[in-house]
Design a protein around this motif. Structure first.
Motif, PDB file in Angstrom:
ATOM      1  N   ILE A 133       9.368   0.166  -7.705  1.00 25.44           N
ATOM      2  CA  ILE A 133       7.978   0.609  -7.823  1.00 25.44           C
ATOM      3  C   ILE A 133       7.853   1.897  -8.620  1.00 25.44           C
ATOM      4  O   ILE A 133       8.623   2.851  -8.440  1.00 25.44           O
ATOM      5  CB  ILE A 133       7.360   0.845  -6.429  1.00 25.44           C
ATOM      6  N   ASP A 134       6.874   1.928  -9.503  1.00 22.64           N
ATOM      7  CA  ASP A 134       6.457   3.136 -10.211  1.00 22.64           C
ATOM      8  C   ASP A 134       5.719   4.029  -9.204  1.00 22.64           C
ATOM      9  O   ASP A 134       4.741   3.600  -8.595  1.00 22.64           O
ATOM     10  CB  ASP A 134       5.536   2.717 -11.367  1.00 22.64           C
ATOM     11  N   PRO A 135       6.148   5.290  -9.012  1.00 20.75           N
ATOM     12  CA  PRO A 135       5.530   6.134  -7.981  1.00 20.75           C
ATOM     13  C   PRO A 135       4.081   6.510  -8.261  1.00 20.75           C
ATOM     14  O   PRO A 135       3.377   6.951  -7.355  1.00 20.75           O
ATOM     15  CB  PRO A 135       6.419   7.382  -7.982  1.00 20.75           C
ATOM     16  N   ILE A 136       3.633   6.333  -9.513  1.00 18.86           N
ATOM     17  CA  ILE A 136       2.245   6.650  -9.850  1.00 18.86           C
ATOM     18  C   ILE A 136       1.347   5.426  -9.694  1.00 18.86           C
ATOM     19  O   ILE A 136       0.127   5.526  -9.734  1.00 18.86           O
ATOM     20  CB  ILE A 136       2.143   7.218 -11.284  1.00 18.86           C
ATOM     21  N   LEU A 137       1.932   4.257  -9.499  1.00 20.07           N
ATOM     22  CA  LEU A 137       1.144   3.036  -9.287  1.00 20.07           C
ATOM     23  C   LEU A 137       0.783   2.960  -7.801  1.00 20.07           C
ATOM     24  O   LEU A 137       1.468   2.327  -7.004  1.00 20.07           O
ATOM     25  CB  LEU A 137       1.915   1.793  -9.723  1.00 20.07           C
ATOM     26  N   HIS A 138      -0.308   3.610  -7.435  1.00 23.32           N
ATOM     27  CA  HIS A 138      -0.683   3.680  -6.028  1.00 23.32           C
ATOM     28  C   HIS A 138      -1.021   2.313  -5.457  1.00 23.32           C
ATOM     29  O   HIS A 138      -0.847   2.075  -4.257  1.00 23.32           O
ATOM     30  CB  HIS A 138      -1.829   4.674  -5.861  1.00 23.32           C
ATOM     31  N   LEU A 139      -1.503   1.414  -6.311  1.00 24.01           N
ATOM     32  CA  LEU A 139      -1.710   0.031  -5.887  1.00 24.01           C
ATOM     33  C   LEU A 139      -0.418  -0.573  -5.361  1.00 24.01           C
ATOM     34  O   LEU A 139      -0.388  -1.234  -4.323  1.00 24.01           O
ATOM     35  CB  LEU A 139      -2.181  -0.811  -7.084  1.00 24.01           C
ATOM     36  N   GLY A 140       0.660  -0.365  -6.114  1.00 27.11           N
ATOM     37  CA  GLY A 140       1.949  -0.914  -5.735  1.00 27.11           C
ATOM     38  C   GLY A 140       2.464  -0.307  -4.446  1.00 27.11           C
ATOM     39  O   GLY A 140       2.970  -1.011  -3.570  1.00 27.11           O
ATOM     40  N   LEU A 141       2.341   1.024  -4.317  1.00 28.60           N
ATOM     41  CA  LEU A 141       2.769   1.681  -3.091  1.00 28.60           C
ATOM     42  C   LEU A 141       1.973   1.170  -1.903  1.00 28.60           C
ATOM     43  O   LEU A 141       2.527   0.927  -0.814  1.00 28.60           O
ATOM     44  CB  LEU A 141       2.589   3.196  -3.225  1.00 28.60           C
ATOM     45  N   ASP A 142       0.682   0.993  -2.123  1.00 28.25           N
ATOM     46  CA  ASP A 142      -0.203   0.509  -1.071  1.00 28.25           C
ATOM     47  C   ASP A 142       0.179  -0.913  -0.663  1.00 28.25           C
ATOM     48  O   ASP A 142       0.309  -1.232   0.522  1.00 28.25           O
ATOM     49  CB  ASP A 142      -1.641   0.553  -1.590  1.00 28.25           C
ATOM     50  N   ALA A 143       0.379  -1.771  -1.650  1.00 22.19           N
ATOM     51  CA  ALA A 143       0.695  -3.172  -1.374  1.00 22.19           C
ATOM     52  C   ALA A 143       2.050  -3.330  -0.703  1.00 22.19           C
ATOM     53  O   ALA A 143       2.265  -4.265   0.076  1.00 22.19           O
ATOM     54  CB  ALA A 143       0.647  -3.979  -2.669  1.00 22.19           C
ATOM     55  N   CYS A 144       2.975  -2.427  -1.016  1.00 22.66           N
ATOM     56  CA  CYS A 144       4.337  -2.535  -0.470  1.00 22.66           C
ATOM     57  C   CYS A 144       4.491  -1.861   0.885  1.00 22.66           C
ATOM     58  O   CYS A 144       5.592  -1.820   1.441  1.00 22.66           O
ATOM     59  CB  CYS A 144       5.335  -1.932  -1.451  1.00 22.66           C
ATOM     60  N   GLU A 145       3.401  -1.358   1.435  1.00 21.85           N
ATOM     61  CA  GLU A 145       3.477  -0.601   2.679  1.00 21.85           C
ATOM     62  C   GLU A 145       4.107  -1.400   3.821  1.00 21.85           C
ATOM     63  O   GLU A 145       4.890  -0.868   4.606  1.00 21.85           O
ATOM     64  CB  GLU A 145       2.060  -0.136   3.077  1.00 21.85           C
ATOM     65  N   ASN A 146       3.766  -2.689   3.910  1.00 26.18           N
ATOM     66  CA  ASN A 146       4.217  -3.464   5.066  1.00 26.18           C
ATOM     67  C   ASN A 146       5.033  -4.704   4.699  1.00 26.18           C
ATOM     68  O   ASN A 146       5.166  -5.612   5.518  1.00 26.18           O
ATOM     69  CB  ASN A 146       3.006  -3.888   5.901  1.00 26.18           C
ATOM     70  N   ILE A 147       5.575  -4.768   3.486  1.00 24.33           N
ATOM     71  CA  ILE A 147       6.362  -5.946   3.113  1.00 24.33           C
ATOM     72  C   ILE A 147       7.780  -5.817   3.655  1.00 24.33           C
ATOM     73  O   ILE A 147       8.256  -4.722   3.950  1.00 24.33           O
ATOM     74  CB  ILE A 147       6.394  -6.144   1.582  1.00 24.33           C
ATOM     75  N   THR A 148       8.448  -6.964   3.794  1.00 24.57           N
ATOM     76  CA  THR A 148       9.815  -6.959   4.340  1.00 24.57           C
ATOM     77  C   THR A 148      10.869  -6.749   3.267  1.00 24.57           C
ATOM     78  O   THR A 148      12.004  -6.405   3.581  1.00 24.57           O
ATOM     79  CB  THR A 148      10.088  -8.290   5.056  1.00 24.57           C
TER      80      THR A 148
END
Length: 471
Positions: A133-148
């Motif tokens: 994940i790109d740390p500036i892609l907040h969408l990605g950080l948000d989406a990956c919050e609860n994935i396994t």
């Protein structure tokens, strides 16, 4: 080549300054063939992925997945903030922060929710073994919050931006200059109150920011989701990879889950292959000037830089200058009067774009100084080849870079009194200083030796693979 058994998914912004490291590491995975490679970003990144598939020509090409919605550039344009240019100091840093906040605030909550769901759908479709994940892609950080799936944060920036909030004794307040301030390091005590104020101002601005008003048909109401407050990319429970060694930044306490890979750059062709004509011209000691893909100098800045170059050439008449300049200099009589004779004589080559990879140019061994805007990619490129740097900072983290090169003794701030513009005399002095300073060349060469210990993209690939295999 054996068929890959697992998948790696890169989630990144589409702007080159952000996605270059992801492209470099994705290409390393592609060449190794040990994972199916998936690359998710906004539409603007699709040609970059296609170009990567073409240049590698592998059996299992990268599959591109489009993230719906506006990218960072789109947000900046529609928020009407203009370019991020700002002066250093408290007022300038506040202006830069406000511009970033205004751009992020142009997300509409239902629009962000749709883009967020796009990321979730891509992850569900790919079912990757690991998400990078790109740390500036907040969408990605948000989406990956609860994935396994396992998560890796691939930072394109120096260590400061990774760990500055995690320093002992609240060091972020009093020890390290706030991004965009241009303050020196070590931070003088007289600037600590201003520095602390800016830190608190950043926190309050992000905590209180809200998405743009979203008017829509009530019957078509979607889940309300806002990008605010922005989450911190660094966490202690994921692997964090950075292109910077500890010796390439200010002194920090660095957690064990932050791994230094060394500069992460793409594999490139020799310049003699990529651009024989440029390679033939580039056979003498040369200063490379490349201010980044977003920098478009005004008439005044271009002319001031031209005057600085002319003054340097009086001192070093055998020196050459390769200048990537996004400005219509051929239509400017003022510019022509300053530098036209040197361009005609062939000692200065001005071009709107350098087609080969910048590393192809730097690797020739003919570049004796690199003038850039302070972007992380440019900083790491210069460190990798060991050339002194002249930084002309423009915004936010580029001011950090100017402070960093001076602290390390590998470069100089070339516009300390004129940023984000330029002053002819100041610029000329900076150019002449990096050419004369033997100690600066020695320290730059030592940085090259440090960077030669690893190949960043290879190290990043190996760290990700090892992380995937951990129980």
């Amino acid at each position: 080549m054996t068929s890959p058994t697992g998948s790696v998914l890169f989630l990144t912004n589409s702007e080159l300054g952000q996605c270059n490291v992801a492209l470099a590491v994705a290409e390393e995975f592609l060449r190794r063939g040990d994972f199916n490679v998936h690359f998710a970003s906004f539409r603007a990144a699709a040609p970059l992925v296609q170009e990567m598939n073409t240049r590698t020509d592998t059996v299992y090409p990268v599959e591109f997945h489009e993230i719906w919605g506006p990218n960072m550039t789109d947000l900046a344009v529609r928020s009407k903030i203009g370019l991020l240019y700002h002066r250093p100091g408290m007022k300038g840093a506040t202006e830069g922060l406000t511009k970033v906040s205004n751009a992020m605030s142009s997300w509409k909550s239902t629009e962000y929710a749709r883009a967020y769901r796009t990321c979730l759908e891509i992850i569900e479709k790919v079912r990757p073994a690991v998400v990078v994940i790109d740390p500036i892609l907040h969408l990605g950080l948000d989406a990956c919050e609860n994935i396994t799936a396992r998560k890796v944060i691939l930072w394109p920036v120096p260590i400061k931006d990774v760990v500055v909030l995690d320093q002992p004794k609240a060091g972020v307040l009093w020890k390290y200059p706030v991004t965009g301030s241009g303050y020196p390091f070590p931070l003088p005590w007289k600037l600590v109150p201003a520095n602390a104020y800016l830190v608190l101002r950043v926190g309050m601005t992000l905590a209180c920011a809200k998405s743009a008003t979203d008017k829509q048909d009530p019957e078509k109401t979607e889940e309300q989701r806002s990008p605010f407050p922005l989450r911190s990319a660094y966490t202690k429970d994921v692997l964090n990879l950075t292109p910077a060694f500890h010796e390439m930044d200010f002194p920090f306490r660095v957690p064990n889950n932050v791994i230094s890979c060394g500069p992460i750059v793409r594999q490139c062709q020799p310049l003699a292959v990529a651009d024989p004509g440029l390679n033939e011209w580039l056979q003498k000691p040369t200063i490379l000037i490349s201010l980044g893909s977003h920098v478009k100098p005004s008439e005044d800045v271009a002319v001031q830089m031209a005057k600085g170059i002319r003054k340097m050439l009086y001192e070093y008449p055998e020196m050459r200058v390769l200048w990537k300049l996004r400005y219509d200099w051929e239509s400017s009589m003022t510019f022509q009067n300053v530098l036209g004779a040197h361009i005609t004589a062939g000692s200065v080559l001005v071009t709107p774009w350098i087609q080969p990879d910048i590393m192809s140019v730097l690797n020739t061994g003919h570049i004796v100084a690199y003038v850039h805007h302070g972007g992380a990619n440019s900083y790491f490129e210069a460190c990798k080849v060991g050339v002194p740097q002249v930084v002309l900072p423009q915004w936010l983290d580029t001011y950090d870079c100017a402070t960093r090169v001076e602290w390390l003794g590998i470069g100089i701030n070339g516009s300390r009194t004129s940023a984000p513009g330029a002053d002819a005399i100041e610029f000329a002095k900076a150019l002449i200083q990096v050419l004369r300073d033997a100690n600066m060349r020695l320290k730059s060469n030592a940085m090259k030796t440090l960077c030669s210990k690893t190949e960043g993209r290879v190290m990043a690939h190996d760290q990700i693979v090892e992380f995937c295999s951990m129980e």
